[in-house]
Write an enzyme that holds these catalytic residues in place. Structure first.
Site, PDB file in Angstrom:
ATOM      1  N   PRO A  89       0.851  -1.196   0.000  1.00  0.00           N
ATOM      2  CA  PRO A  89       0.000   0.000   0.000  1.00  0.00           C
ATOM      3  C   PRO A  89       0.885   1.244   0.000  1.00  0.00           C
ATOM      4  O   PRO A  89       1.260   1.756   1.052  1.00  0.00           O
ATOM      5  CB  PRO A  89      -0.792  -0.143   1.303  1.00  0.00           C
ATOM      6  CG  PRO A  89       0.100  -0.941   2.199  1.00  0.00           C
ATOM      7  CD  PRO A  89       0.892  -1.859   1.315  1.00  0.00           C
TER       8      PRO A  89
ATOM      9  N   ASP B 247       6.015   2.599   1.805  1.00  0.00           N
ATOM     10  CA  ASP B 247       5.082   1.552   2.207  1.00  0.00           C
ATOM     11  C   ASP B 247       4.387   2.015   3.483  1.00  0.00           C
ATOM     12  O   ASP B 247       5.019   2.154   4.536  1.00  0.00           O
ATOM     13  CB  ASP B 247       5.850   0.246   2.439  1.00  0.00           C
ATOM     14  CG  ASP B 247       4.943  -0.942   2.722  1.00  0.00           C
ATOM     15  OD1 ASP B 247       3.792  -0.733   3.133  1.00  0.00           O
ATOM     16  OD2 ASP B 247       5.408  -2.096   2.552  1.00  0.00           O
ATOM     17  N   HIS B 248       3.084   2.244   3.389  1.00  0.00           N
ATOM     18  CA  HIS B 248       2.359   2.793   4.537  1.00  0.00           C
ATOM     19  C   HIS B 248       2.281   1.807   5.699  1.00  0.00           C
ATOM     20  O   HIS B 248       1.891   2.179   6.821  1.00  0.00           O
ATOM     21  CB  HIS B 248       0.946   3.194   4.109  1.00  0.00           C
ATOM     22  CG  HIS B 248       0.446   4.443   4.782  1.00  0.00           C
ATOM     23  ND1 HIS B 248       0.654   4.720   6.114  1.00  0.00           N
ATOM     24  CD2 HIS B 248      -0.254   5.506   4.300  1.00  0.00           C
ATOM     25  CE1 HIS B 248       0.102   5.875   6.425  1.00  0.00           C
ATOM     26  NE2 HIS B 248      -0.451   6.380   5.340  1.00  0.00           N
ATOM     27  N   ARG B 249       2.651   0.571   5.472  1.00  0.00           N
ATOM     28  CA  ARG B 249       2.648  -0.409   6.562  1.00  0.00           C
ATOM     29  C   ARG B 249       3.803  -0.198   7.518  1.00  0.00           C
ATOM     30  O   ARG B 249       3.713  -0.568   8.702  1.00  0.00           O
ATOM     31  CB  ARG B 249       2.707  -1.831   5.992  1.00  0.00           C
ATOM     32  CG  ARG B 249       1.513  -2.224   5.147  1.00  0.00           C
ATOM     33  CD  ARG B 249       1.730  -3.587   4.504  1.00  0.00           C
ATOM     34  NE  ARG B 249       2.880  -3.597   3.606  1.00  0.00           N
ATOM     35  CZ  ARG B 249       3.311  -4.663   2.942  1.00  0.00           C
ATOM     36  NH1 ARG B 249       2.675  -5.832   3.108  1.00  0.00           N
ATOM     37  NH2 ARG B 249       4.345  -4.590   2.128  1.00  0.00           N
TER      38      ARG B 249
ATOM     39  N   CYS C 235       5.337   2.795   8.222  1.00  0.00           N
ATOM     40  CA  CYS C 235       5.303   4.071   8.931  1.00  0.00           C
ATOM     41  C   CYS C 235       4.102   4.879   8.471  1.00  0.00           C
ATOM     42  O   CYS C 235       3.456   4.552   7.481  1.00  0.00           O
ATOM     43  CB  CYS C 235       6.589   4.864   8.716  1.00  0.00           C
ATOM     44  SG  CYS C 235       6.795   5.461   7.014  1.00  0.00           S
TER      45      CYS C 235
END
Length: 462
Positions: free
Chosen positions: A258, A432-434, A436
């Protein structure tokens, strides 16, 4: 007679095949131990393959442009003083000798397989293909083994019986099966009528294989869109080699990560002045802008280590790496590759510049081993060389972030309340929003931007 057959070695890195670019020797030549005999192209690099045997070349297995699977013969060598090759129509396969060469095929480990490699015995080089997909193969002839055919060594025995075809490897059969190609309708262009990969691809690309029986229409096939027709003016480019690897990796990145992209315009006038000052002080060791940007990225990753990480989905965890293995997106004639500078955080700015120059040059020449094209933890992408200002690049899976740099152009800029013309570029960070949230990503990008605008901050940060 003492003949030794050298097979395409285990390439590692998940590579199961290689395409012959050119032979460096010919039949009748004398070769020494560890002499390079063929140049092959894998999905990741072009490399010279050394032969672990010495003697006279009696057979070359495969032609330029042909794809050879790992474990298939490449070259047959007769010990010096031996007679010629065996009678036409027979191909002798022997277990690869383990003695002689200590050569390491750079990037692939040693050129020798393990002790578990199977012995190949003498036999007819004819393979019978089932007449219908899923039909049983022709019964074996007692006492006769049937290894894969060896191009250039002749095809032994009588033509195959009804329903039988000559194929070069399991890869060709799999390609035909996946593409819905009936091998009985394909005319082989290889020695003795052997069907090559190119033959199957040519038939598949024009959709000219006649069907012996209309396939059953199921809901899935009925709803599937028909393949676009191929006209005389259309160009069909097989998705193979490095292009296929790039496509698979980028598709996987988009499926699994994501990603979010943020960007900022920055005044790079100070950075250009700093580079000029450095190169004036050490003209024999020039430093480019990419090296300075790499140094700034390393400073940012020290402050924000969350971006120097990888999501381990199998174990439901995030791994933050202690060191930075910096990937440099590089455009080559073979496609986009990302060579990696191992432990970049340990290098000085001058050393970074030298490594960047040598690494990108080797990547464009296609001489980097596959080990240098994997294992990165963060990527720097200078898409400004293409004359564009910005981009939303796809993360180099399985990394967690990528910094992009646009072209540097003259733009009006406000400096101390006054309008001036400055050297401006755009920086973008895809993350990658996972791993941070926006606070960490924004903090990293702002730190990078501040160091570009005021390089003195980099000295203070380090």
């Amino acid at each position: 007679m003492s003949e030794q057959v050298f097979v395409l070695p285990d390439l590692g890195e998940g590579l199961a095949e290689a395409e012959i670019v050119q032979w460096l020797v010919a039949v009748g030549d004398t070769v020494a131990v560890d002499q390079s005999v063929v140049e092959v192209e894998t999905a990741k690099a072009v490399v010279d393959v050394p032969c672990p045997y010495a003697g006279r070349v009696v057979a070359l297995h495969g032609a330029a442009g042909e794809v050879r699977p790992v474990g298939q013969p490449l070259i047959t060598v007769a010990a010096s003083g031996e007679a010629g090759a065996e009678p036409a129509g027979h191909a002798v396969y022997r277990e690869e000798e383990r003695a002689g060469s200590g050569n390491v095929l750079i990037g692939y480990g040693t050129g020798h397989g393990g002790a578990g490699r199977r012995r190949r015995r003498a036999g007819l080089a004819v393979v019978a293909e089932p007449s219908q997909p899923g039909a049983p193969s022709s019964p074996a002839v007692p006492g006769v083994t049937t290894p894969p055919p060896v191009p250039g060594a002749g095809i032994a025995g009588p033509p195959p019986g009804p329903g039988g075809v000559l194929v070069i490897s399991p890869i060709v059969r799999r390609l035909a099966r996946d593409g819905g190609v009936d091998l009985r309708t394909v005319t082989g262009t290889g020695p003795g009528g052997v069907i090559r990969r190119a033959d199957v691809e040519a038939v598949a690309s024009v959709g000219s294989t006649p069907a012996t029986e209309a396939p059953a229409v199921t809901p899935s096939t009925a709803d599937a869109p028909a393949a676009p027709p191929v006209g005389d003016a259309d160009v069909v480019v097989p998705l193979t080699g490095i292009r296929r690897v790039i496509a698979d990796k980028l598709s996987r990145s988009r499926r699994e990560i994501p990603e979010v992209t943020i960007w900022v315009d920055v005044d790079a006038t100070g950075l250009l002045a700093t580079r000029a000052a450095i190169n004036e002080a050490q003209p024999d060791r020039p430093v480019g802008l990419l090296a300075l940007l790499a140094r700034i990225c390393l400073s940012g990753l020290r402050r924000f280590p969350q971006l120097n990480s990888q999501v381990d989905t199998a174990n439901q965890r995030i791994v933050q790496f202690a060191g930075v293995h910096l990937g440099i997106a590089t455009q080559t004639d073979r496609g986009l590759v990302v060579p990696v500078l191992r432990d970049a955080h340990r290098l000085t700015t001058t050393e970074l510049a030298a490594e960047l120059s040598a690494t990108t040059a080797a990547a464009r020449a296609g001489t980097l081993p596959p080990a240098r094209l994997t294992g990165g933890t963060f990527t720097l992408n200078n898409y400004g060389v293409f004359g564009v200002d910005g981009s939303t690049p796809i993360i180099n899976h399985p990394e967690a972030a990528l910094l992009g740099v646009g072209r540097i152009v003259d733009k009006p800029w406000v400096v101390d309340g006054q309008l001036a013309v400055r050297k401006v570029t755009q920086l973008s960070l895809t993350f990658d929003h996972r791993v941070c949230d926006g606070g960490v990503a924004g903090g990293f990008l702002r730190h990078v931007a501040d160091c570009v605008e005021q390089p003195a901050r980099l000295i203070a940060a380090t």
